[in-house]
Scaffold this motif. Structure first.
Motif, mmCIF file in Angstrom:
data_model
loop_
_atom_site.group_PDB
_atom_site.id
_atom_site.type_symbol
_atom_site.label_atom_id
_atom_site.label_comp_id
_atom_site.label_asym_id
_atom_site.label_seq_id
_atom_site.Cartn_x
_atom_site.Cartn_y
_atom_site.Cartn_z
ATOM 1 N N ARG A 26 0.870 -1.180 0.000
ATOM 2 C CA ARG A 26 0.000 0.000 0.000
ATOM 3 C C ARG A 26 0.908 1.232 0.000
ATOM 4 O O ARG A 26 1.164 1.824 1.032
ATOM 5 N N ILE A 27 1.388 1.598 -1.170
ATOM 6 C CA ILE A 27 2.334 2.709 -1.286
ATOM 7 C C ILE A 27 1.994 3.615 -2.463
ATOM 8 O O ILE A 27 2.781 4.506 -2.803
ATOM 9 N N PRO A 46 13.032 -9.803 -7.981
ATOM 10 C CA PRO A 46 12.793 -10.353 -9.301
ATOM 11 C C PRO A 46 11.455 -9.868 -9.889
ATOM 12 O O PRO A 46 10.508 -9.617 -9.133
ATOM 13 N N PRO A 47 11.391 -9.721 -11.225
ATOM 14 C CA PRO A 47 10.162 -9.225 -11.856
ATOM 15 C C PRO A 47 9.039 -10.255 -11.797
ATOM 16 O O PRO A 47 9.221 -11.415 -12.173
ATOM 17 N N VAL A 48 7.897 -9.838 -11.295
ATOM 18 C CA VAL A 48 6.704 -10.684 -11.238
ATOM 19 C C VAL A 48 5.489 -9.806 -11.528
ATOM 20 O O VAL A 48 5.545 -8.580 -11.352
ATOM 21 N N PRO A 49 4.395 -10.396 -12.001
ATOM 22 C CA PRO A 49 3.192 -9.603 -12.272
ATOM 23 C C PRO A 49 2.635 -8.985 -10.984
ATOM 24 O O PRO A 49 2.699 -9.586 -9.910
ATOM 25 N N LEU A 50 2.095 -7.783 -11.112
ATOM 26 C CA LEU A 50 1.511 -7.060 -9.990
ATOM 27 C C LEU A 50 0.039 -6.802 -10.293
ATOM 28 O O LEU A 50 -0.305 -6.232 -11.322
ATOM 29 N N ARG A 51 -0.828 -7.243 -9.398
ATOM 30 C CA ARG A 51 -2.261 -7.018 -9.539
ATOM 31 C C ARG A 51 -2.684 -5.861 -8.639
ATOM 32 O O ARG A 51 -2.133 -5.690 -7.550
ATOM 33 N N HIS A 52 -3.692 -5.108 -9.076
ATOM 34 C CA HIS A 52 -4.164 -3.976 -8.290
ATOM 35 C C HIS A 52 -5.617 -4.179 -7.880
ATOM 36 O O HIS A 52 -6.428 -4.702 -8.650
ATOM 37 N N SER A 53 -5.921 -3.769 -6.659
ATOM 38 C CA SER A 53 -7.305 -3.804 -6.167
ATOM 39 C C SER A 53 -7.472 -2.634 -5.206
ATOM 40 O O SER A 53 -6.535 -1.886 -4.934
ATOM 41 N N VAL A 54 -8.680 -2.465 -4.715
ATOM 42 C CA VAL A 54 -8.971 -1.410 -3.738
ATOM 43 C C VAL A 54 -9.575 -2.073 -2.512
ATOM 44 O O VAL A 54 -10.507 -2.877 -2.628
ATOM 45 N N THR A 60 -5.501 1.826 -2.476
ATOM 46 C CA THR A 60 -5.031 0.979 -3.572
ATOM 47 C C THR A 60 -4.051 -0.059 -3.037
ATOM 48 O O THR A 60 -3.108 0.269 -2.315
ATOM 49 N N VAL A 61 -4.279 -1.313 -3.393
ATOM 50 C CA VAL A 61 -3.449 -2.419 -2.927
ATOM 51 C C VAL A 61 -2.801 -3.097 -4.129
ATOM 52 O O VAL A 61 -3.471 -3.441 -5.097
ATOM 53 N N GLY A 62 -1.485 -3.274 -4.076
ATOM 54 C CA GLY A 62 -0.784 -4.069 -5.068
ATOM 55 C C GLY A 62 -0.517 -5.448 -4.489
ATOM 56 O O GLY A 62 -0.025 -5.566 -3.361
ATOM 57 N N GLU A 63 -0.836 -6.488 -5.243
ATOM 58 C CA GLU A 63 -0.681 -7.862 -4.761
ATOM 59 C C GLU A 63 0.230 -8.639 -5.713
ATOM 60 O O GLU A 63 0.101 -8.538 -6.929
ATOM 61 N N PHE A 64 1.155 -9.400 -5.148
ATOM 62 C CA PHE A 64 2.036 -10.213 -5.978
ATOM 63 C C PHE A 64 2.578 -11.376 -5.169
ATOM 64 O O PHE A 64 2.612 -11.339 -3.938
ATOM 65 N N GLU A 65 2.981 -12.418 -5.888
ATOM 66 C CA GLU A 65 3.632 -13.550 -5.246
ATOM 67 C C GLU A 65 4.858 -13.944 -6.060
ATOM 68 O O GLU A 65 4.904 -13.760 -7.275
ATOM 69 N N ASP A 251 -6.333 2.101 11.982
ATOM 70 C CA ASP A 251 -5.015 2.307 12.593
ATOM 71 C C ASP A 251 -3.961 1.833 11.600
ATOM 72 O O ASP A 251 -4.287 1.494 10.439
ATOM 73 N N TYR A 252 -2.720 1.787 12.033
ATOM 74 C CA TYR A 252 -1.622 1.416 11.145
ATOM 75 C C TYR A 252 -1.833 0.046 10.495
ATOM 76 O O TYR A 252 -1.442 -0.164 9.332
ATOM 77 N N ARG A 253 -2.417 -0.874 11.212
ATOM 78 C CA ARG A 253 -2.541 -2.238 10.696
ATOM 79 C C ARG A 253 -3.413 -2.318 9.446
ATOM 80 O O ARG A 253 -3.345 -3.304 8.706
ATOM 81 N N ASP A 254 -4.229 -1.300 9.191
ATOM 82 C CA ASP A 254 -5.040 -1.286 7.976
ATOM 83 C C ASP A 254 -4.259 -0.776 6.763
ATOM 84 O O ASP A 254 -4.709 -0.966 5.630
ATOM 85 N N VAL A 255 -3.116 -0.103 6.998
ATOM 86 C CA VAL A 255 -2.407 0.523 5.880
ATOM 87 C C VAL A 255 -0.879 0.328 5.922
ATOM 88 O O VAL A 255 -0.130 1.259 5.609
ATOM 89 N N PRO A 256 -0.368 -0.836 6.292
ATOM 90 C CA PRO A 256 1.089 -1.000 6.301
ATOM 91 C C PRO A 256 1.621 -0.924 4.867
ATOM 92 O O PRO A 256 0.944 -1.370 3.934
ATOM 93 N N PRO A 257 2.804 -0.360 4.669
ATOM 94 C CA PRO A 257 3.325 -0.269 3.298
ATOM 95 C C PRO A 257 3.516 -1.632 2.647
ATOM 96 O O PRO A 257 3.294 -1.779 1.441
ATOM 97 N N LEU A 258 3.910 -2.628 3.431
ATOM 98 C CA LEU A 258 4.060 -3.967 2.888
ATOM 99 C C LEU A 258 3.638 -4.986 3.940
ATOM 100 O O LEU A 258 3.976 -4.861 5.110
ATOM 101 N N ARG A 259 2.860 -5.943 3.493
ATOM 102 C CA ARG A 259 2.453 -7.052 4.364
ATOM 103 C C ARG A 259 2.612 -8.341 3.564
ATOM 104 O O ARG A 259 2.210 -8.415 2.392
#
Length: 280
Positions: A26-27, A46-54, A60-65, A251-259
């Protein structure tokens, strides 16, 4: 109006190779009425696909594995954003009127619930009661945030992301996250809905155009006084054109930069940096 370039770098380092990792970021600054995202990119190595959601709070949340063995994970987010904030008109509302609005709004009711990070100790509850003017929520909330900011000294390294408002209050010190949590607990304790805001801040009150500086991942609060009003209790200033909004939550736990989680043995650590440039 200001035009800011923000570069946020995150690097995860693993003690032993991780076989796989699953992550959320969340950045990415939000597109809003007083904040326009002109360009935005996130690169991964390493380069991997990034998915976006809200998420449920509008962030805005970016998700990747990463499903291969890796010893580090590098992320670089670069955004150019135009910020134009005008003076906020705050209507005069009583606590009773705000409570009535809260009863009929799920959004407001959700921002009245104390969390483990915001639960206020007795000293904070008393501070809030002392600042309260029942017929003017806006004036009360502003005075309360100012008192919290004056009571807690900004000192890095004395708290962690797991520290609570009670921890910071007992220490009398902490970072922006802690000061925001104390302010949230105080506001909610007297019936004022309030939410945690994560974002960025250009550290200079008079930025030099074109000069890249070490910026800050920052946190502040918004309270409801007939409309949402932002205030930065760490710096004792209203939200202005040096602030860039990324996300909101309880609080912070809803918006950490990376989880994220990883499959592997040993520990991991994260290194982060933020660079901000005033472009115009």
């Amino acid at each position: 109006m200001s035009r800011l370039k923000v570069v946020h770098t995150l690097e995860f380092l693993y003690e032993n190779p991780a076989h796989a990792s699953y992550n959320e970021v969340r950045i990415s600054p939000l597109q809003e009425m007083d904040q326009t995202v002109l360009s935005s990119s996130i690169t991964l190595d390493p380069p991997v696909p990034l998915r976006h959601s809200v998420d449920g709070f509008g962030t805005t949340v970016g998700e990747f594995e990463l499903l291969q063995a890796h010893t580090k994970l590098h992320l670089r987010a670069e955004t150019v954003v135009a910020v134009q904030r005008s003076a906020v008109f705050v209507p005069t509302m009583s606590v009773e009127e705000v409570c009535s609005r809260t009863l009929s709004s799920l959004e407001l009711a959700e921002m009245m619930v104390q969390t483990p990070l915001t639960a206020p100790p007795s000293g904070v509850r008393q501070l809030a009661q002392d600042a309260l003017e029942p017929e003017d929520v806006g004036a009360s909330a502003l005075a309360l945030c100012q008192r919290v900011g004056e009571a807690i000294k900004y000192v890095s390294g004395v708290t962690t992301v797991h520290s609570t408002a009670a921890d910071a209050w007992a220490l009398g010190s902490g970072v922006c996250q802690d000061i925001a949590h104390v302010a949230l607990g105080a506001l909610r304790s007297v019936g004022i809905p309030a939410r945690y805001v994560s974002g960025y801040l250009h550290p200079s009150r008079e930025p030099e155009k074109g000069k890249a500086v070490a910026g800050e991942a920052h946190a502040w609060v918004e309270y409801f006084a007939g409309r949402w009003v932002g205030y930065d209790p760490t710096n004792l200033i209203p939200i202005g054109e040096r602030h860039v909004v990324v996300g909101r939550g309880r609080d912070y736990r809803d918006v950490p930069p990376l989880r994220g989680v990883f499959d592997g043995e040993g520990s991991s650590r994260m290194e982060a940096s933020v660079e901000v440039t005033l472009l115009a």
